[in-house]
Design a protein around this motif. Structure first.
Motif, PDB file in Angstrom:
ATOM      1  N   ARG A  14     -18.359  43.399 -13.519  1.00  0.00           N
ATOM      2  CA  ARG A  14     -19.903  43.163 -13.160  1.00  0.00           C
ATOM      3  C   ARG A  14     -19.734  42.957 -11.619  1.00  0.00           C
ATOM      4  NH1 ARG A  14     -20.710  37.565 -16.132  1.00  0.00           N
ATOM      5  NH2 ARG A  14     -18.667  36.776 -15.911  1.00  0.00           N
ATOM      6  N   GLY A  15     -20.351  42.368 -11.108  1.00  0.00           N
ATOM      7  CA  GLY A  15     -20.480  41.596 -10.006  1.00  0.00           C
ATOM      8  C   GLY A  15     -20.540  42.446  -8.399  1.00  0.00           C
ATOM      9  N   ILE A  16     -20.073  41.567  -8.158  1.00  0.00           N
ATOM     10  CA  ILE A  16     -19.173  41.877  -6.763  1.00  0.00           C
ATOM     11  C   ILE A  16     -18.215  42.624  -7.077  1.00  0.00           C
ATOM     12  CG2 ILE A  16     -17.858  41.247  -4.765  1.00  0.00           C
ATOM     13  CD1 ILE A  16     -19.056  38.551  -4.836  1.00  0.00           C
ATOM     14  N   GLY A  17     -17.102  42.568  -7.604  1.00  0.00           N
ATOM     15  CA  GLY A  17     -16.059  43.217  -8.447  1.00  0.00           C
ATOM     16  C   GLY A  17     -16.608  45.081  -8.237  1.00  0.00           C
ATOM     17  N   TYR A  18     -17.639  45.214  -9.167  1.00  0.00           N
ATOM     18  CA  TYR A  18     -18.439  46.100  -9.541  1.00  0.00           C
ATOM     19  C   TYR A  18     -19.039  46.791  -8.321  1.00  0.00           C
ATOM     20  CZ  TYR A  18     -20.645  50.102 -11.712  1.00  0.00           C
ATOM     21  OH  TYR A  18     -21.780  51.082 -12.681  1.00  0.00           O
ATOM     22  N   ALA A  19     -19.870  46.366  -7.502  1.00  0.00           N
ATOM     23  CA  ALA A  19     -20.326  46.519  -6.453  1.00  0.00           C
ATOM     24  C   ALA A  19     -19.503  47.106  -5.645  1.00  0.00           C
ATOM     25  CB  ALA A  19     -21.165  45.753  -5.493  1.00  0.00           C
TER      26      ALA A  19
END
Length: 254
Positions: A14-19
Motif C-alpha cells: 500500500r501507500g508509497i511502496g505500492y506506488a
C-alpha cells in the motif's frame, strides 16, 4: 543470472511502496520483489497477475530470520539483487515528548531504525554481487527527521527513529565504496500514515499525491550515482508554494 535489474521494495502492499512498485513493475527490464508482511494482499495479487515480473515475498521488518529467508528466496528466484527501496516503517505516535510512553519510542526505533540495519546485514552479500557494480540502498525517510529544518514538534517518536536511520545511511555510504546509499524525503504524501498526520493538523488529507511522490522517488533511483547521490538526504523533488510542507531544495539538511 538475470541481465535485468532486480529490485526489492519493502512495505509494498500500500501507500508509497505500492506506488513505487507499480512504476517499476511496468518496466520490461525489471524484476521486482514486493516485500510485505502479507504477501497475499489483494493489491499484490492483482499486480502480479498483470505483471509476471512482480514477485510478492513475505517481509517482516526487524525480523532477522525472515529477512535472511527473503533474501535467500530472491537469490533462488533471480540470482541477484541490484536495488533495495527500504520503505517499510511505522508512524503510530504523535504528541508532546513529556507524555509519550517509552514503549512508543522503542517500537518505532525497532522498526524504523534497527529494521534498516537488519535488512542491510541480511542483503549485503547479494547486493554487493550486483553486476551493476553500483548497487543501491535507498531509505525512505521523512522531512521530520531533519534537524536543520526542524518540523518535529509533537513528532519526536517518528522523527527521532528516522533521524537515527539517516545516520545509518551515512555510515553505509562511508563504509562501502561501491554502494550507493541515500535517504529520501517523500514529502507529505496522502497515504494512510500521511493522512493521519494531516487530520491532526486540521486537514482532510495530506497535500501530495502518492503517484507524484513515487515518480520522484523512482527518478532519484534512476539517476543515482555514488558521487551525486550517496550519503545524501534527498528531497523526492523540490516543491514550491511557501507552505509548511514545501521544500524547494534538491536536498534536505541533516
Amino acid at each position: 543470472m538475470s541481465t535485468k535489474l532486480v529490485y526489492l521494495v519493502t512495505g509494498s502492499n500500500r501507500g508509497i511502496g505500492y506506488a513505487v512498485l507499480k512504476l517499476l513493475a511496468a518496466r520490461p527490464n525489471a524484476i521486482v520483489f514486493a516485500g510485505a508482511r502479507d504477501p497475499d494482499a489483494q493489491s499484490l495479487k492483482d499486480l502480479a497477475a498483470t505483471y509476471p515480473n512482480v514477485h510478492p515475498i513475505k517481509f517482516i521488518v526487524n525480523d532477522k530470520a525472515n529477512n535472511e529467508a527473503a533474501i535467500a528466496e530472491i537469490n533462488k528466484t533471480a540470482g541477484q539483487l541490484d536495488v533495495i527501496v527500504a520503505n517499510a516503517g511505522i508512524a503510530n505516535s504523535y504528541g508532546p515528548l513529556v507524555k509519550t510512553p517509552l514503549e512508543e519510542y522503542k517500537e518505532h526505533w525497532e522498526v524504523n531504525t534497527l529494521g534498516t540495519v537488519v535488512l542491510f546485514q541480511a542483503a549485503h552479500e547479494l547486493l554487493f554481487a550486483s553486476t551493476t557494480k553500483a548497487p543501491i540502498f535507498a531509505y525512505i525517510s521523512t522531512g521530520m527527521a531533519s534537524m536543520g529544518r526542524f518540523a518535529g514538534a509533537n513528532g519526536s517518536v517518528y522523527g527521532s527513529s528516522k533521524a537515527a536511520a539517516n545516520f545509518i545511511i551515512k555510515a553505509l555510504d562511508a563504509e562501502n565504496p561501491t554502494l550507493i546509499a541515500f535517504a529520501i524525503s517523500p514529502g507529505w504524501a496522502a497515504t494512510d500514515m500521511g493522512n493521519a498526520g494531516a487530520k491532526l493538523n486540521g486537514m482532510e488529507e495530506a497535500p501530495m499525491k502518492v503517484e507524484g511522490v513515487a515518480a520522484g522517488i523512482v527518478e532519484r533511483l534512476d539517476e543515482a550515482t555514488k558521487e551525486k547521490s550517496s550519503g545524501k538526504f534527498l528531497n523526492f523533488k523540490p516543491t514550491f508554494g511557501g507552505t509548511m510542507w514545501d521544500w524547494d531544495k534538491e536536498e534536505y539538511p541533516w
